[in-house]
Design an enzyme around this catalytic site. Structure first.
Site, PDB file in Angstrom:
ATOM      1  N   ASP A   1       1.042  -1.121   0.066  1.00  0.00           N
ATOM      2  CA  ASP A   1       0.052  -0.034   0.107  1.00  0.00           C
ATOM      3  C   ASP A   1       0.876   1.276  -0.097  1.00  0.00           C
ATOM      4  OD1 ASP A   1      -2.500   1.444   0.072  1.00  0.00           O
ATOM      5  OD2 ASP A   1      -2.809   0.553   1.905  1.00  0.00           O
TER       6      ASP A   1
ATOM      7  N   ASP B   1     -10.628   2.000  -3.191  1.00  0.00           N
ATOM      8  CA  ASP B   1     -11.191   1.963  -1.960  1.00  0.00           C
ATOM      9  C   ASP B   1     -12.601   1.930  -1.992  1.00  0.00           C
ATOM     10  OD1 ASP B   1      -8.980   1.231  -0.595  1.00  0.00           O
ATOM     11  OD2 ASP B   1      -8.706   3.521   0.363  1.00  0.00           O
TER      12      ASP B   1
HETATM   13  C1  DGJ Z   1      -5.745   1.856   2.137  1.00  0.00           C
HETATM   14  C2  DGJ Z   1      -6.250   0.636   1.280  1.00  0.00           C
HETATM   15  O1  DGJ Z   1      -6.649   1.039  -0.127  1.00  0.00           O
HETATM   16  C3  DGJ Z   1      -7.240  -0.313   2.027  1.00  0.00           C
HETATM   17  O2  DGJ Z   1      -7.729  -1.353   1.033  1.00  0.00           O
HETATM   18  C4  DGJ Z   1      -6.542  -0.667   3.373  1.00  0.00           C
HETATM   19  O3  DGJ Z   1      -5.582  -1.591   3.068  1.00  0.00           O
HETATM   20  C5  DGJ Z   1      -6.114   0.549   3.938  1.00  0.00           C
HETATM   21  N1  DGJ Z   1      -5.315   1.375   3.355  1.00  0.00           N
HETATM   22  C6  DGJ Z   1      -5.383  -0.007   5.343  1.00  0.00           C
HETATM   23  O4  DGJ Z   1      -4.958   1.154   6.001  1.00  0.00           O
END
Ligand code: DGJ
Length: 746
Positions: free
Chosen positions: A480, A550
């Site tokens: 990430d 997301d």
């Molecule tokens: C952002 C990601 O896009 C989410 O899926 C998740 O992993 C969060 N970060 C975790 O902090």
């Protein structure tokens, strides 16, 4: 052979798939662009003066050629300051302080294979064609500064793409400062052009947008340090408004994950230039003997609209981007802990969840954010990559082992590029962040960005990741990156190299990814940046799948996945079924609809299965059974878009296998109309002369046989449906019937 060269006239003709690309070194050595479009037989036209018109106020570089002005000649890699007033590809400041940049032909070579820029992701991999890929390298030079540039053009004759990039080398004796260096530039003829791009923002990535190109400059750019949610390193020009099935499309897509700029420029005479490369916010010093490679840009041509363009990109990325063995493998069905537990992950709950996951047929469980020491929320602990002692008292390895015991694979979330102020890492190494003197550091999601231009930081990241993967048996990593860059500077570089830091950051990232993915080829890496904020071909080279957004709401996902599919095959896009009310904006959609939308990409789940009723779990079990059955079709079949959810009342698409024997059609309604019409969804990609058994599988059940339909009818008239509920999904499974069975008699 796909590359034809006439040495006498210095004429170059490249044939790639259904396209040709032609240019020539003309008078004074300028490299003029002659043609990009439908495939042509190689021939040497006698007179191309008609292509060169002189205009008032257009300077000529030599009285011997008073008909030749750089302001009007179409060019391959236009320089700066010699009378070309359009946007240019390269600008270099010399030791005297001026930035006139004038490149002329020196020589060329035809080389076997793809060409690969140093330290950057690139097109590679086995070609299916006899002879394989080939590269034309054209050498040009600025005779004053002695900057030597090699323009690379790589092609493989089964695909309508030309992969371009440039190698810059200071062959002089004085320092040069590169202030702009695109990967490619191309001049298109006068026409009614439309630009096409994929803008967005967090939770709304890559929405198709287009408009007419008017006089002036249309710019797509990111200065956020990553390719970003907001912009995508892609720009296309279409003849007339874009259509799925007709009209020529000329596209550029940059294999790069940092700041970029793409430009379409129409001058007052109607000639059009399109270029793309590193964002000119960068500058790079070349001392004598030093060199710099630009990222590769894929130039793709499609004569028959966006569908053909997408299929070209899908094939290229599915078969020739990256060398990770996972690129060619079917992907596991994942259960991710994020929307199920957020930061409350712990050993007991993960194993409990995994047990239910195993029962419904899930194959891999991911421990998302929150598993490491001190991580109770997003304000702390990034950088302290050891297991949280209360949540995982026996360490992360023990949870991996327990999940393996259940017959599942196990993955973890990491964010290696970041550090929280409240972390042992920051307390130990406050100087390991990007930053500039005397300015406070801005925070994004309460975190700072590690200085990936610092070799000590790079080494440290590689070391802890290596230890984690080596010692725990982890099968999957979600990588990430949750903020964009600011105060972009590094204490490791002198003042005149500070403008290199943003690009060096990306090079540092690639170095880490190259090392770690090569060390652990069995580990499946998934890219992520607050959803799809760094969904680009550079990341895809190392990580063969990327978290698309997301936003897990099935209806918002229609347009996100639709736009993303313009360039990326469904296998590259991860999509999860999540809970309702949806966590992003509380919308409630049927489980089957959430299933079909996620099913249409790389399927996963992101909800607490323990909270579901037995009936819901059973429905998920059936989704998974269908996915396992149709996974090769969805992940490696040919993808067709049928209805654009941003324009139509519904979104629709389909998958067809290589032999046109099997297909899956998915059609998802948005808001229902009272007493709405019967709509017909016309299919694509079938064989008109073949009969298909059509089975309605909308509820993921055994299926409701609709009889045998001819491919001609399915494509000419379509499948009918009248949606009477909001967010309803229809899906049909089609299988070609053996020749001996009659069509239309059931
Ligand atoms: C952002 C990601 O896009 C989410 O899926 C998740 O992993 C969060 N970060 C975790 O902090």
């Amino acid at each position: 052979m796909p590359i034809f060269v006439d040495d006498k006239t210095r004429y170059f003709h490249l044939n790639a798939g259904r396209s040709s690309y032609i240019f020539q070194a003309i008078e004074e050595g300028y490299v003029a662009h002659w043609y990009w479009g439908p495939r042509l037989a190689p021939e040497w036209p006698a007179d191309r003066r008609a292509l060169l018109v002189s205009r008032p106020f257009a300077p000529v570089t030599s009285p011997d050629y008073d008909w030749l002005s750089l302001d009007t000649v179409p060019q391959e890699y236009p320089g700066w300051g010699r009378g070309d007033y359009r946007v240019t590809a390269i600008r270099v400041r010399n030791a005297q302080g001026n930035d006139v940049t004038d490149l002329t032909y020196v020589g060329h070579d035809v080389l076997p294979g793809w060409s690969c820029p140093q330290l950057l992701p690139h097109v590679a991999g086995q070609s299916q064609t006899v002879g394989g890929p080939q590269t034309l390298a054209v050498r040009v030079q600025d005779r004053v500064t002695k900057l030597a540039v090699t323009l690379y053009y790589s092609i493989d004759d089964d695909l309508s793409v030309v992969v371009r990039w440039a190698h810059l080398e200071n062959q002089g004796t004085e320092r040069l400062r590169i202030e702009q260096a695109w990967s490619a530039s191309v001049d298109l003829p006068y026409g009614r052009w439309h630009w096409l791009q994929l803008p967005g923002h967090w939770g709304r990535e890559r929405h198709l947008e287009w408009g007419e190109l008017l006089t002036g400059t249309h710019v797509v750019e990111s200065i956020r340090g990553t390719s970003s949610h907001q912009a995508h390193p892609f720009l296309a020009l279409t003849e007339g408004a874009p259509s799925e099935t007709h009209g020529a499309v000329y596209a550029m897509h940059l294999i790069y994950s940092g700041n970029f700029m793409a430009v379409a420029h129409k001058d007052p005479y109607g000639s059009v230039r399109m270029g793309m490369g590193l964002h000119p916010a960068f500058a790079w010093t070349l001392e004598p003997g030093e060199s710099l490679d630009t990222p590769q840009v894929v130039l793709a041509y499609a004569g028959q609209g966006l569908e053909e363009l997408s299929q070209t990109f899908h094939t290229l990325y599915r078969t020739r981007l990256g060398v990770n063995p996972w690129r060619d493998r079917l992907r596991p069905i994942v259960l991710n802990s994020w929307e199920a537990m957020y930061f409350q992950v712990n050993h007991r709950d993960m194993v409990e969840l995994a047990r239910v996951a195993a029962d419904v047929g899930i194959e891999l469980v991911v421990v998302d954010d929150g598993w490491f020491d001190g991580r109770t929320d997003d304000r702390r602990a990034l950088g302290d990559w050891r297991s949280h002692p209360e949540k995982f008292p026996r360490g992360i390895k023990a949870v991996v082992d327990d999940i393996h015991e259940l017959g599942l694979q196990c993955g973890v979330w990491v964010e290696p590029e970041m550090v929280s102020r409240d972390s042992d890492l920051y307390r130990r190494h406050p100087g390991w962040c990007l930053g500039v003197p005397e300015r406070p550091l801005s925070e994004g999601r309460h975190q700072l960005v590690l200085d990936l231009t610092n070799s000590a930081v790079i080494e440290w990241i590689i070391d802890w990741l290596t230890a984690l993967l080596r010692d725990t048996g982890i099968d999957y990593v979600k990588w990430d990156m949750n903020r964009h860059l600011s105060e972009v500077g590094s204490r490791g570089w002198p003042a005149h190299r500070q403008a290199e830091v943003a690009h060096r950051y990306v090079l540092g990232l690639y170095q880490i990814l190259e090392t770690v993915t090569q060390r652990f080829p069995h580990v499946l890496f998934e890219g992520c940046s607050g959803g799809g904020g760094r969904f680009d071909p550079g990341i895809l080279y190392y990580m063969p799948q990327i978290w698309t957004s997301d936003n897990s709401d099935a209806i918002d996902r229609l347009a996100i996945q639709y736009g993303t599919s313009l360039l990326y095959p469904p296998v590259a896009m991860t999509a999860h079924v999540s809970a309702v009310p949806n966590h992003q904006h509380r919308r409630v959609t049927p489980l089957a609809t959430r299933g079909w939308v996620a099913f249409s990409a790389n399927l996963g789940y992101e909800l607490d299965l323990r909270q579901l009723t037995a009936r819901e779990r059973d429905a998920i079990r059936r989704q998974i059974q269908w996915y396992k059955r149709l996974r090769p079709l969805v992940q490696f079949g040919t993808f067709y878009r049928l209805a654009n959810p941003a324009i139509d009342q519904s979104g629709a698409w389909m998958f067809v296998d290589d032999r046109c024997q099997e297909a899956l059609v998915v059609w998802v309604n948005q808001l229902a109309e009272v007493a709405g019409p019967v709509r017909w969804l016309r299919l694509r990609g079938l064989r008109p002369d073949v009969g298909y058994r059509v089975v309605d599988v909308s509820d993921f059940g055994a299926g409701n046989d609709q009889g045998i339909w001819g491919g001609d009818r399915l494509m000419g008239q379509g499948l009918p449906w009248s949606f009477d509920q909001d967010f309803q999904a229809k899906a049909w499974h089609l299988v070609a019937i053996p020749d001996k069975e009659a069509r239309g008699h059931e």
